[in-house]
Design an enzyme around this catalytic site. Structure first.
Site, PDB file in Angstrom:
ATOM      1  N   TRP A   1       0.857  -1.176   0.000  1.00 10.39           N
ATOM      2  CA  TRP A   1       0.000   0.000   0.000  1.00 10.39           C
ATOM      3  C   TRP A   1       0.898   1.233   0.000  1.00 10.39           C
ATOM      4  O   TRP A   1       1.811   1.337   0.813  1.00 10.39           O
ATOM      5  CB  TRP A   1      -0.919   0.048   1.223  1.00 10.39           C
ATOM      6  CG  TRP A   1      -1.634   1.370   1.269  1.00 10.39           C
ATOM      7  CD1 TRP A   1      -2.647   1.779   0.455  1.00 10.39           C
ATOM      8  CD2 TRP A   1      -1.316   2.486   2.104  1.00 10.39           C
ATOM      9  NE1 TRP A   1      -2.990   3.080   0.735  1.00 10.39           N
ATOM     10  CE2 TRP A   1      -2.194   3.543   1.745  1.00 10.39           C
ATOM     11  CE3 TRP A   1      -0.387   2.709   3.117  1.00 10.39           C
ATOM     12  CZ2 TRP A   1      -2.164   4.794   2.365  1.00 10.39           C
ATOM     13  CZ3 TRP A   1      -0.357   3.958   3.745  1.00 10.39           C
ATOM     14  CH2 TRP A   1      -1.249   4.972   3.367  1.00 10.39           C
TER      15      TRP A   1
ATOM     16  N   GLU B   1      -3.130  -2.826  -2.451  1.00 12.93           N
ATOM     17  CA  GLU B   1      -4.275  -2.288  -1.713  1.00 12.93           C
ATOM     18  C   GLU B   1      -4.804  -0.990  -2.316  1.00 12.93           C
ATOM     19  O   GLU B   1      -4.097  -0.016  -2.456  1.00 12.93           O
ATOM     20  CB  GLU B   1      -3.866  -2.056  -0.241  1.00 12.93           C
ATOM     21  CG  GLU B   1      -5.025  -1.566   0.628  1.00 12.93           C
ATOM     22  CD  GLU B   1      -4.643  -1.451   2.099  1.00 12.93           C
ATOM     23  OE1 GLU B   1      -3.476  -1.702   2.451  1.00 12.93           O
ATOM     24  OE2 GLU B   1      -5.525  -1.102   2.902  1.00 12.93           O
TER      25      GLU B   1
ATOM     26  N   LYS C   1      -7.448   2.363  -2.619  1.00  5.55           N
ATOM     27  CA  LYS C   1      -7.949   3.364  -1.675  1.00  5.55           C
ATOM     28  C   LYS C   1      -8.675   4.479  -2.416  1.00  5.55           C
ATOM     29  O   LYS C   1      -8.374   4.756  -3.575  1.00  5.55           O
ATOM     30  CB  LYS C   1      -6.778   3.930  -0.866  1.00  5.55           C
ATOM     31  CG  LYS C   1      -7.191   4.806   0.294  1.00  5.55           C
ATOM     32  CD  LYS C   1      -6.076   4.926   1.325  1.00  5.55           C
ATOM     33  CE  LYS C   1      -6.510   5.857   2.449  1.00  5.55           C
ATOM     34  NZ  LYS C   1      -5.637   5.793   3.607  1.00  5.55           N
TER      35      LYS C   1
ATOM     36  N   ASP D   1      -9.704  -2.956   1.679  1.00  2.97           N
ATOM     37  CA  ASP D   1      -9.792  -2.463   3.052  1.00  2.97           C
ATOM     38  C   ASP D   1     -11.196  -1.879   3.251  1.00  2.97           C
ATOM     39  O   ASP D   1     -11.627  -1.011   2.477  1.00  2.97           O
ATOM     40  CB  ASP D   1      -8.699  -1.400   3.259  1.00  2.97           C
ATOM     41  CG  ASP D   1      -8.604  -0.899   4.693  1.00  2.97           C
ATOM     42  OD1 ASP D   1      -9.653  -0.566   5.279  1.00  2.97           O
ATOM     43  OD2 ASP D   1      -7.491  -0.817   5.224  1.00  2.97           O
TER      44      ASP D   1
ATOM     45  N   HIS E   1     -11.723   1.908   3.053  1.00  5.26           N
ATOM     46  CA  HIS E   1     -11.225   2.678   1.912  1.00  5.26           C
ATOM     47  C   HIS E   1     -12.270   3.051   0.871  1.00  5.26           C
ATOM     48  O   HIS E   1     -11.928   3.280  -0.288  1.00  5.26           O
ATOM     49  CB  HIS E   1     -10.077   1.911   1.234  1.00  5.26           C
ATOM     50  CG  HIS E   1      -8.821   1.938   2.037  1.00  5.26           C
ATOM     51  ND1 HIS E   1      -7.600   1.558   1.544  1.00  5.26           N
ATOM     52  CD2 HIS E   1      -8.590   2.320   3.323  1.00  5.26           C
ATOM     53  CE1 HIS E   1      -6.678   1.689   2.472  1.00  5.26           C
ATOM     54  NE2 HIS E   1      -7.260   2.134   3.566  1.00  5.26           N
TER      55      HIS E   1
ATOM     56  N   HIS F   1      -8.568  -6.269   4.390  1.00  6.87           N
ATOM     57  CA  HIS F   1      -8.148  -5.507   5.555  1.00  6.87           C
ATOM     58  C   HIS F   1      -9.433  -5.125   6.267  1.00  6.87           C
ATOM     59  O   HIS F   1     -10.143  -4.222   5.826  1.00  6.87           O
ATOM     60  CB  HIS F   1      -7.393  -4.240   5.137  1.00  6.87           C
ATOM     61  CG  HIS F   1      -5.916  -4.428   5.107  1.00  6.87           C
ATOM     62  ND1 HIS F   1      -5.034  -3.384   4.964  1.00  6.87           N
ATOM     63  CD2 HIS F   1      -5.166  -5.549   5.239  1.00  6.87           C
ATOM     64  CE1 HIS F   1      -3.798  -3.874   5.002  1.00  6.87           C
ATOM     65  NE2 HIS F   1      -3.845  -5.170   5.164  1.00  6.87           N
TER      66      HIS F   1
ATOM     67  N   ASP G   1     -11.697   7.110   6.409  1.00  8.33           N
ATOM     68  CA  ASP G   1     -10.810   5.966   6.640  1.00  8.33           C
ATOM     69  C   ASP G   1     -10.248   6.037   8.053  1.00  8.33           C
ATOM     70  O   ASP G   1      -9.078   6.305   8.268  1.00  8.33           O
ATOM     71  CB  ASP G   1      -9.689   6.032   5.583  1.00  8.33           C
ATOM     72  CG  ASP G   1      -8.645   4.954   5.786  1.00  8.33           C
ATOM     73  OD1 ASP G   1      -9.010   3.868   6.257  1.00  8.33           O
ATOM     74  OD2 ASP G   1      -7.473   5.209   5.490  1.00  8.33           O
TER      75      ASP G   1
ATOM     76  N   ASP H   1     -10.092   3.796  10.546  1.00  9.18           N
ATOM     77  CA  ASP H   1      -9.431   2.645  11.154  1.00  9.18           C
ATOM     78  C   ASP H   1      -9.932   2.358  12.569  1.00  9.18           C
ATOM     79  O   ASP H   1      -9.147   2.076  13.468  1.00  9.18           O
ATOM     80  CB  ASP H   1      -7.902   2.837  11.121  1.00  9.18           C
ATOM     81  CG  ASP H   1      -7.382   3.017   9.694  1.00  9.18           C
ATOM     82  OD1 ASP H   1      -7.429   2.058   8.928  1.00  9.18           O
ATOM     83  OD2 ASP H   1      -6.974   4.146   9.331  1.00  9.18           O
TER      84      ASP H   1
ATOM     85  N   ASP I   1      -6.991  -4.421  10.031  1.00  8.24           N
ATOM     86  CA  ASP I   1      -6.307  -3.132   9.900  1.00  8.24           C
ATOM     87  C   ASP I   1      -7.094  -2.039  10.622  1.00  8.24           C
ATOM     88  O   ASP I   1      -7.944  -1.386  10.033  1.00  8.24           O
ATOM     89  CB  ASP I   1      -6.115  -2.783   8.408  1.00  8.24           C
ATOM     90  CG  ASP I   1      -5.261  -1.535   8.244  1.00  8.24           C
ATOM     91  OD1 ASP I   1      -4.687  -1.073   9.239  1.00  8.24           O
ATOM     92  OD2 ASP I   1      -5.168  -1.021   7.112  1.00  8.24           O
TER      93      ASP I   1
HETATM   94  C1  RNT Z   1      -3.766   2.763   4.810  1.00  5.48           C
HETATM   95  C2  RNT Z   1      -3.861   1.303   4.533  1.00  5.48           C
HETATM   96  C3  RNT Z   1      -2.741   0.467   5.078  1.00  5.48           C
HETATM   97  C4  RNT Z   1      -2.309   0.854   6.490  1.00  5.48           C
HETATM   98  C5  RNT Z   1      -1.366  -0.125   7.141  1.00  5.48           C
HETATM   99  C6  RNT Z   1      -0.788   0.402   8.401  1.00  5.48           C
HETATM  100  O1  RNT Z   1      -4.883   3.456   4.446  1.00  5.48           O
HETATM  101  O2  RNT Z   1      -5.096   0.827   4.983  1.00  5.48           O
HETATM  102  O3  RNT Z   1      -3.086  -0.861   4.988  1.00  5.48           O
HETATM  103  O4  RNT Z   1      -3.406   1.047   7.328  1.00  5.48           O
HETATM  104  O5  RNT Z   1      -0.411  -0.501   6.241  1.00  5.48           O
HETATM  105 ZN    ZN Z   2      -5.410  -1.282   4.961  1.00  5.53          ZN
END
Ligand code: RNT
Ligand code: ZN
Length: 418
Positions: free
Chosen positions: A184, A225, A227, A258, A261, A285, A293, A295, A325
């Site tokens: 990523w 990955e 986004k 993810d 994302h 993820h 985003d 997390d 994640d």
């Molecule tokens: C960032 C991505 C990525 C990170 C990690 C820490 O938007 O989701 O995967 O969160 O690599």
């Molecule tokens: Zn991620």
């Protein structure tokens, strides 16, 4: 938990043709890759007291007890593994290597820097997945890494990516289980960008170069990955969903999806069947998006359940890779970590405890009401009793007992770190 509680749940599911014992065994064979970065707020150990810096992701909160070195992080991970009914893998970021006294830059990392993690994983009998670290670095400050127009910057990150692939192959070979390497990059811009195609062309060329070496699939596999946007990349993300979807399809790479994302209203679960028709595997993820985003810690929420249901219903659960994640520094990190991993497992269990054949048949017959009724009835089935039995199988606490275990660890271990 009383045995009778489980036995009556077993009978209730049995009436729907679901064998809870078989479901428990199946879930007990699905690994979840637990990310190392919830334990120290994505800081890593390249320098003493390193912190996350840039890259469009952010950790908020300053709850006491964060892991300050690898020994503490391993102790915390072992505690999390004990609190989560397994099996587990470890998802490691490149910035968490053991670099000793001397600073080792990202374009200089070697397998030896991860040998300690491999030894640790062997001792625990788990596999390791890996991630290049393309943020928290001065050469990422411009907002561009693999898509940079500055040749010096770009080649630095290409070298990092190549080394991550070699290290992953080495890890997978050492542990006898393929290491999934996720790439990523944060590349993008806060505001208007005129040369979108230019940056995307550069990213494509960088990836082509990085992937020009091939490694055996039993040692390592590549995921990329996608986004939509990040903090500081609100207007333009080079590695968008369309970019990587096309790149992955053309070049036989795995996509990493993810949950955080996409637009919050987007149905991520719906994407999986389209991807899985054209791809053998996918990496997830799992995160819980809140507005952006963010997390957030994964919970047993609708979105997570829908994703789990798609994995099961597509018949591809075993060929998908589930990674986590999320990172929250505002509450007890061990509790956050364990709760997210347990919630993903819980969602899988919920998805497995469904009369799939019957639901498909009702749908095909056009009996939409009966299908809806059955799905609705599943919500009040004695699911908790099966979840508790699954936890018992791994000697993991149930959803109430874990609160006390987390408090004990905080009192006995984390408090000492203040
Ligand atoms: C960032 C991505 C990525 C990170 C990690 C820490 O938007 O989701 O995967 O969160 O690599
Ligand atoms: Zn991620």
């Amino acid at each position: 938990m009383g045995n009778t509680e489980y036995e009556s749940a077993r009978a209730a599911y049995g009436q729907l043709g679901i064998d809870t014992e078989a479901v428990i065994s199946r879930l007990a064979s699905i690994p979840i890759s637990i990310h190392c970065w919830q334990g120290d707020d994505v800081g890593g150990f390249e320098r003493p007291s390193a912190t996350l810096n840039g890259g469009g992701i952010q950790v908020t909160g300053n709850y006491p007890g964060k892991a300050r070195n690898i020994a503490q992080l391993r102790a915390d991970l072992e505690q999390v593994f004990a609190l989560v009914p397994g099996p587990h893998r470890l998802n490691l970021h490149a910035s968490y290597g053991e670099f000793g006294e001397r600073f080792v830059d990202r374009d200089r990392i070697e397998p030896e820097h991860y040998a300690g993690w491999v030894e640790w994983a062997k001792r625990l009998g788990i596999g390791i997945d890996f991630n290049g670290t393309f943020f928290s670095h001065p050469l990422a400050d411009s907002g561009y890494t693999l898509a940079s127009k500055d040749e010096k910057v770009r080649s630095f990150w290409i070298e990092h990516a190549k080394r991550c692939r070699r290290i992953s192959a080495w890890i997978g070979e050492q542990l006898g289980t393929p290491c999934i390497l996720n790439t990523w990059v944060p590349d993008g811009a806060k505001d208007l960008t005129v040369d979108r195609i230019g940056y995307r062309r550069i990213l494509k060329e960088s990836l082509d170069e990085i992937f020009s070496v091939s490694y055996p699939a039993e040692h390592m596999r590549d995921a990329i990955e996608t986004k939509l946007f990040g903090i500081g990349s609100e207007s333009f993300v080079v590695g968008s969903h369309e970019f990587y979807m096309n790149y992955a399809a053309r070049n036989e790479k795995m996509l990493c999806i993810d949950l955080g994302h996409f637009h919050v209203e987007e149905d991520i679960a719906d994407k999986l069947s389209s991807i899985l028709l054209f791809q053998d595997e996918v990496l997830l993820h799992v995160s819980r998006p809140v507005h952006w985003d963010s997390d957030h810690v994964v919970l047993f929420s609708d979105k997570v359940r829908s994703v789990a249901e798609e994995l099961v219903r597509s018949g591809r659960l075993e060929s998908c890779h589930i990674g986590l994640d999320y990172f929250d520094g505002s509450i007890n990190r061990i509790g956050a970590w364990a709760t997210g991993a347990r919630s993903m497992r819980k969602a899988l269990l919920f998805a497995l405890l469904q009369p799939h054949g019957q639901l498909v048949a009702l749908e095909a017959q056009g009996n939409g009401y009966a299908k809806m009724g059955l799905l609705e009835a599943l919500h009040t089935m004695p699911f908790g009793a099966v979840w508790n039995r699954y936890c018992e199988r791994f000697d993991a606490p149930d959803d109430l007992a874990i609160i006390e275990s987390v408090a004990d660890y905080e009192k006995n271990i984390l408090k000492e770190r203040a």
